[in-house]
Design a protein around this motif. Structure first.
Motif, PDB file in Angstrom:
ATOM      1  N   HIS A   1     -11.396  49.852 -50.340  1.00 14.51           N
ATOM      2  CA  HIS A   1     -10.642  48.797 -51.040  1.00 14.51           C
ATOM      3  C   HIS A   1      -9.367  48.497 -50.261  1.00 14.51           C
ATOM      4  O   HIS A   1      -8.623  49.405 -49.886  1.00 14.51           O
ATOM      5  N   THR A   2      -9.142  47.206 -50.032  1.00 12.25           N
ATOM      6  CA  THR A   2      -7.945  46.760 -49.311  1.00 12.25           C
ATOM      7  C   THR A   2      -6.943  46.206 -50.308  1.00 12.25           C
ATOM      8  O   THR A   2      -7.218  45.216 -51.010  1.00 12.25           O
ATOM      9  N   PHE A   3      -5.798  46.864 -50.392  1.00 12.57           N
ATOM     10  CA  PHE A   3      -4.735  46.416 -51.298  1.00 12.57           C
ATOM     11  C   PHE A   3      -3.893  45.305 -50.677  1.00 12.57           C
ATOM     12  O   PHE A   3      -3.247  44.548 -51.384  1.00 12.57           O
ATOM     13  N   GLY A   4      -3.912  45.251 -49.387  1.00  8.55           N
ATOM     14  CA  GLY A   4      -3.114  44.265 -48.676  1.00  8.55           C
ATOM     15  C   GLY A   4      -3.222  44.530 -47.192  1.00  8.55           C
ATOM     16  O   GLY A   4      -3.958  45.419 -46.749  1.00  8.55           O
ATOM     17  N   PRO A   5      -2.508  43.803 -46.393  1.00  6.90           N
ATOM     18  CA  PRO A   5      -2.606  43.971 -44.940  1.00  6.90           C
ATOM     19  C   PRO A   5      -2.129  45.333 -44.442  1.00  6.90           C
ATOM     20  O   PRO A   5      -2.429  45.717 -43.323  1.00  6.90           O
ATOM     21  N   ALA A   6      -1.428  46.092 -45.299  1.00 10.74           N
ATOM     22  CA  ALA A   6      -0.853  47.356 -44.829  1.00 10.74           C
ATOM     23  C   ALA A   6      -1.375  48.573 -45.576  1.00 10.74           C
ATOM     24  O   ALA A   6      -1.022  49.698 -45.229  1.00 10.74           O
ATOM     25  N   ILE A   7      -2.185  48.364 -46.608  1.00 13.44           N
ATOM     26  CA  ILE A   7      -2.654  49.505 -47.393  1.00 13.44           C
ATOM     27  C   ILE A   7      -4.160  49.396 -47.613  1.00 13.44           C
ATOM     28  O   ILE A   7      -4.653  48.385 -48.124  1.00 13.44           O
ATOM     29  N   VAL A   8      -4.886  50.464 -47.217  1.00 12.96           N
ATOM     30  CA  VAL A   8      -6.331  50.521 -47.384  1.00 12.96           C
ATOM     31  C   VAL A   8      -6.695  51.875 -47.994  1.00 12.96           C
ATOM     32  O   VAL A   8      -6.183  52.917 -47.575  1.00 12.96           O
ATOM     33  N   ASN A   9      -7.604  51.867 -48.979  1.00 18.18           N
ATOM     34  CA  ASN A   9      -8.070  53.097 -49.610  1.00 18.18           C
ATOM     35  C   ASN A   9      -9.573  53.252 -49.357  1.00 18.18           C
ATOM     36  O   ASN A   9     -10.353  52.300 -49.524  1.00 18.18           O
ATOM     37  N   GLN A  10      -9.981  54.458 -48.978  1.00 18.64           N
ATOM     38  CA  GLN A  10     -11.404  54.745 -48.783  1.00 18.64           C
ATOM     39  C   GLN A  10     -11.775  56.008 -49.555  1.00 18.64           C
ATOM     40  O   GLN A  10     -11.231  57.074 -49.310  1.00 18.64           O
ATOM     41  N   ALA A  11     -12.726  55.857 -50.489  1.00 17.32           N
ATOM     42  CA  ALA A  11     -13.251  56.990 -51.240  1.00 17.32           C
ATOM     43  C   ALA A  11     -14.676  57.265 -50.765  1.00 17.32           C
ATOM     44  O   ALA A  11     -15.427  56.326 -50.470  1.00 17.32           O
ATOM     45  N   ARG A  12     -15.068  58.528 -50.725  1.00 18.07           N
ATOM     46  CA  ARG A  12     -16.395  58.865 -50.224  1.00 18.07           C
ATOM     47  C   ARG A  12     -16.952  60.063 -50.987  1.00 18.07           C
ATOM     48  O   ARG A  12     -16.197  60.915 -51.483  1.00 18.07           O
ATOM     49  N   LEU A  13     -18.288  60.103 -51.064  1.00 24.59           N
ATOM     50  CA  LEU A  13     -19.002  61.224 -51.655  1.00 24.59           C
ATOM     51  C   LEU A  13     -20.234  61.489 -50.806  1.00 24.59           C
ATOM     52  O   LEU A  13     -21.024  60.573 -50.551  1.00 24.59           O
ATOM     53  N   SER A  14     -20.409  62.736 -50.371  1.00 23.56           N
ATOM     54  CA  SER A  14     -21.563  63.069 -49.531  1.00 23.56           C
ATOM     55  C   SER A  14     -22.245  64.315 -50.047  1.00 23.56           C
ATOM     56  O   SER A  14     -21.632  65.161 -50.721  1.00 23.56           O
TER      57      SER A  14
ATOM     58  N   VAL B   1       0.192  51.409 -43.346  1.00 27.63           N
ATOM     59  CA  VAL B   1       0.777  51.030 -42.055  1.00 27.63           C
ATOM     60  C   VAL B   1       2.168  50.476 -42.317  1.00 27.63           C
ATOM     61  O   VAL B   1       2.343  49.519 -43.086  1.00 27.63           O
ATOM     62  N   LYS B   2       3.157  51.067 -41.675  1.00 28.92           N
ATOM     63  CA  LYS B   2       4.557  50.652 -41.838  1.00 28.92           C
ATOM     64  C   LYS B   2       5.187  50.515 -40.468  1.00 28.92           C
ATOM     65  O   LYS B   2       5.476  51.508 -39.792  1.00 28.92           O
ATOM     66  N   GLY B   3       5.289  49.299 -39.996  1.00 30.14           N
ATOM     67  CA  GLY B   3       5.857  49.076 -38.677  1.00 30.14           C
ATOM     68  C   GLY B   3       4.995  49.709 -37.601  1.00 30.14           C
ATOM     69  O   GLY B   3       3.797  49.418 -37.484  1.00 30.14           O
ATOM     70  N   ASN B   4       5.619  50.591 -36.810  1.00 24.47           N
ATOM     71  CA  ASN B   4       4.888  51.283 -35.749  1.00 24.47           C
ATOM     72  C   ASN B   4       4.240  52.593 -36.213  1.00 24.47           C
ATOM     73  O   ASN B   4       3.735  53.347 -35.399  1.00 24.47           O
TER      74      ASN B   4
END
Length: 277
Positions: A150-163, A234-237
């Motif tokens: 799920h992408t919250f915006g250009p700087a925040i991405v969340n990935q959930a996984r189950l294996s 992602v925050k700046g560099n």
């Protein structure tokens, strides 16, 4: 390829392998005379009770072990002029495996992915003797993973996984199911050999003996769950990953642990390993 354009994609593959490899065994086996206790022409045998020479190198019929007589039919006679037993067979190895993956784009912010892999493997290894020593086995590993991004915006991405992964395999020896140890009259193994009955291990120095596959049958089962979630910011560099990971693991391994008996004959008693046997 796509199922729904720009939204649903899939991937499938299959691979099969078949291997046949020739094996030739050239085993030293006792002669017909030696099987009856006649070792004439060989080094002098000694009586294991008195240490005195055995007349004519002929083991008395009264001293021939009934347990030995039981196993002799599983040891073939020589089939070459050199006094050996030659056997040629084909070892077999086969694998069938496939992979499936489906990717689903739910919208501009969400994506689902699922993949599953399966493999079925099997083998057969023949032995020097037709009625003893062959080993067969199979292994079935499986692995599946599902993820949600799920992408919250250009700087925040969340990935959930189950294996989840699962492996089950067995190695089985020829003769499993018949308690040759107790049928031969070898005492003391009625309880230890009852769960995995089969051949005992009979090692005869200088000869091909009876292969008891002391640790077989062998079974293993492994199950593994993994769940996790990672947030990438992602925050700046700078890139910051924050997450949690949880794992559950179970493994079961079972084998015979030499419960049918393991006997070695070296010649220490008579001067000849087969005479000891």
């Amino acid at each position: 390829g796509p199922i729904l354009r720009d939204r649903t994609f899939f991937f499938v593959d299959y691979q099969g392998t078949r291997v046949r490899q020739g094996l030739t065994y050239n085993s030293i086996v006792p002669t017909a005379a030696q099987r009856s206790g006649n070792f004439a022409g060989g080094p002098q045998l000694k009586d294991p009770f008195t240490g005195a020479p055995i007349p004519g190198n002929q083991v008395p019929a009264s001293d021939l072990s009934p347990q030995t007589a039981f196993f002799l039919p599983f040891i073939p006679l020589p089939n070459t002029s050199g006094g050996t037993y030659v056997r040629s067979e084909a070892a077999q190895n086969q694998t069938d495996q496939f992979d499936i993956r489906i990717d689903q784009q739910l919208g501009t912010s969400d994506a689902l992915s699922f993949s599953y892999s399966f493999s079925q493997q099997g083998f057969l290894t023949p032995a020097p003797f037709p009625q003893n020593g062959a080993v067969s086995g199979s292994d079935r590993p499986q692995f599946g993973i599902a993820s949600w991004t799920h992408t919250f915006g250009p700087a925040i991405v969340n990935q959930a996984r189950l294996s989840y992964s699962h492996v089950f395999g067995t190695d089985t020896q020829q003769g499993l199911g018949t308690n040759y140890t107790t049928k031969a009259g070898i005492g003391g193994f009625g309880e230890t050999s009852s769960e995995y009955p089969g051949f005992p291990q009979l090692t005869i120095a200088g000869f091909q003996g009876i292969d008891g596959s002391p640790l077989l049958p062998y079974r293993h089962k492994v199950r593994y769950w993994n769940a996790g979630d990672v947030v990438t910011v992602v925050k700046g560099n700078h890139t910051l990953d924050i997450g949690v990971d949880s794992r559950w693991y179970e493994a079961t391994h079972i084998n015979a642990q030499q419960g049918r008996g393991n006997f070695t004959f070296t010649g220490a008693y008579t001067g000849n390993a087969f005479a000891d046997f």
